[in-house]
Write an enzyme that holds these catalytic residues in place. Structure first.
Site, short mmCIF file in Angstrom:
data_model
loop_
_atom_site.label_atom_id
_atom_site.label_comp_id
_atom_site.label_asym_id
_atom_site.label_seq_id
_atom_site.Cartn_x
_atom_site.Cartn_y
_atom_site.Cartn_z
N HIS A 23 0.84 -1.20 0.00
CA HIS A 23 0.00 0.00 0.00
C HIS A 23 0.87 1.25 0.00
O HIS A 23 1.50 1.58 1.00
CB HIS A 23 -0.95 -0.01 1.20
CG HIS A 23 -1.94 -1.13 1.15
ND1 HIS A 23 -1.77 -2.29 1.84
CD2 HIS A 23 -3.10 -1.26 0.47
CE1 HIS A 23 -2.78 -3.10 1.61
NE2 HIS A 23 -3.61 -2.49 0.78
N HIS A 30 -4.76 -5.82 -6.30
CA HIS A 30 -4.66 -7.03 -5.49
C HIS A 30 -6.04 -7.46 -5.02
O HIS A 30 -7.02 -6.74 -5.17
CB HIS A 30 -3.68 -6.85 -4.33
CG HIS A 30 -4.03 -5.75 -3.39
ND1 HIS A 30 -3.76 -4.42 -3.64
CD2 HIS A 30 -4.63 -5.77 -2.18
CE1 HIS A 30 -4.18 -3.68 -2.63
NE2 HIS A 30 -4.72 -4.48 -1.73
N CYS A 65 -13.21 -6.16 6.58
CA CYS A 65 -12.51 -6.21 5.30
C CYS A 65 -11.23 -7.00 5.52
O CYS A 65 -10.75 -7.14 6.63
CB CYS A 65 -12.12 -4.81 4.83
SG CYS A 65 -13.49 -3.70 4.55
N HIS A 67 -7.84 -9.43 3.26
CA HIS A 67 -7.20 -9.97 2.06
C HIS A 67 -7.09 -11.49 2.19
O HIS A 67 -6.55 -11.98 3.18
CB HIS A 67 -5.79 -9.39 1.92
CG HIS A 67 -5.74 -7.91 1.83
ND1 HIS A 67 -5.64 -7.09 2.94
CD2 HIS A 67 -5.79 -7.08 0.77
CE1 HIS A 67 -5.63 -5.83 2.56
NE2 HIS A 67 -5.71 -5.79 1.24
N GLU A 85 -10.88 -10.51 13.72
CA GLU A 85 -11.19 -9.10 13.97
C GLU A 85 -12.33 -8.91 14.96
O GLU A 85 -12.31 -7.97 15.75
CB GLU A 85 -11.55 -8.38 12.67
CG GLU A 85 -10.38 -8.17 11.76
CD GLU A 85 -10.70 -7.23 10.60
OE1 GLU A 85 -11.69 -6.48 10.68
OE2 GLU A 85 -9.93 -7.24 9.63
N TYR A 102 -12.54 -1.34 -6.85
CA TYR A 102 -12.41 0.08 -6.59
C TYR A 102 -10.94 0.49 -6.48
O TYR A 102 -10.06 -0.34 -6.29
CB TYR A 102 -13.16 0.49 -5.32
CG TYR A 102 -12.41 0.14 -4.06
CD1 TYR A 102 -11.68 1.12 -3.37
CD2 TYR A 102 -12.39 -1.15 -3.56
CE1 TYR A 102 -10.96 0.80 -2.23
CE2 TYR A 102 -11.68 -1.48 -2.43
CZ TYR A 102 -10.97 -0.50 -1.76
OH TYR A 102 -10.25 -0.81 -0.64
N GLU A 112 -5.51 2.49 -2.28
CA GLU A 112 -6.06 1.14 -2.28
C GLU A 112 -6.48 0.85 -3.71
O GLU A 112 -7.05 1.72 -4.39
CB GLU A 112 -7.28 1.03 -1.37
CG GLU A 112 -6.97 0.83 0.08
CD GLU A 112 -6.48 -0.58 0.42
OE1 GLU A 112 -6.13 -1.35 -0.48
OE2 GLU A 112 -6.43 -0.89 1.62
N GLU A 114 -8.17 -2.53 -5.45
CA GLU A 114 -8.57 -3.89 -5.12
C GLU A 114 -9.73 -4.41 -5.96
O GLU A 114 -10.65 -3.66 -6.29
CB GLU A 114 -9.00 -3.97 -3.64
CG GLU A 114 -7.91 -3.61 -2.68
CD GLU A 114 -8.33 -3.66 -1.22
OE1 GLU A 114 -7.44 -3.85 -0.38
OE2 GLU A 114 -9.53 -3.51 -0.92
N TRP A 159 -14.52 2.91 0.00
CA TRP A 159 -15.06 1.67 -0.57
C TRP A 159 -16.45 1.39 -0.03
O TRP A 159 -17.29 0.88 -0.75
CB TRP A 159 -14.12 0.48 -0.33
CG TRP A 159 -13.86 0.16 1.12
CD1 TRP A 159 -14.60 -0.66 1.92
CD2 TRP A 159 -12.80 0.66 1.93
NE1 TRP A 159 -14.05 -0.69 3.18
CE2 TRP A 159 -12.94 0.11 3.22
CE3 TRP A 159 -11.73 1.52 1.69
CZ2 TRP A 159 -12.07 0.39 4.26
CZ3 TRP A 159 -10.85 1.79 2.73
CH2 TRP A 159 -11.03 1.23 4.00
#
Length: 190
Positions: A23, A30, A65, A67, A85, A102, A112, A114, A159
């Site tokens: 980032h 990604h 959110c 990855h 989380e 986005y 960002e 992604e 986002w």
């Protein structure tokens, strides 16, 4: 070190990179995911990102959110991050926006970029936020939250604004949104 999956324009994995190094002002495309968790009354679980996060610290956003790890499909990645989380297990997940993508830039130039499939989840328990990831949580009625976001009256992550616009098109009742086919996911997320 957490890795992210780098993508080509068709959503095919073309490599990996360390999450902490990816980032910046020229963030490569990604793979990511977003989730929107609801209770039986249609209230959305909002989270405020931890204040020390590199991207959008302290900003209110959707429930969770993250990855997918290299070789990890999107749905199992969502389940893993919900435990890490928010301390939430056994969440009933549905794919609702398989092809969401986005690009957003912070004031400091960090970007960002992604392909970010979006999932809806139904939860019955209360979250136990991990302070390394989540600063605060709030339950809000979707029917109030979405119109406020779309009107610019409720500040959230960039986002989240874009996702809420697409989710609102699915209908005002989040528990009745149609599910999408996993065949529409980016190939790296399937």
């Amino acid at each position: 070190m957490e890795q992210v999956v780098l993508l080509d324009e068709s959503g095919v994995a073309i490599g990996t990179a360390d999450k902490l190094s990816v980032h910046h002002a020229s963030t490569p495309l990604h793979l990511a995911f977003s989730s929107y968790l609801f209770d039986g009354a249609g209230r959305l679980l909002l989270t405020r990102r931890a204040l020390h996060k590199k991207t959008w610290p302290g900003v209110w956003t959707n429930s969770c959110c993250g990855h997918p790890a290299p070789g990890e499909a999107a749905a199992p990645a969502v389940r893993r991050r919900l435990v890490e989380e928010l301390g939430l297990e056994d969440v009933d997940l549905d794919l609702v926006l398989p092809a969401f993508r986005y690009r957003a830039e912070m004031e400091n130039g960090v970007v960002e970029n992604e392909m970010c499939p979006v999932f809806r989840g139904l939860v019955t328990g209360e979250p136990r936020p991990n302070p390394d990831e989540v600063d605060a949580v709030e339950w809000v009625p979707w029917a109030e939250f979405a119109p406020a976001v779309l009107a610019g009256a409720r500040p959230v992550s960039p986002w989240c604004v874009l996702q809420v616009a697409e989710l609102w098109e699915l209908g005002s009742d989040p528990l009745a949104w149609p599910t999408a086919s996993a065949a529409a996911l980016p190939p790296a997320a399937a």
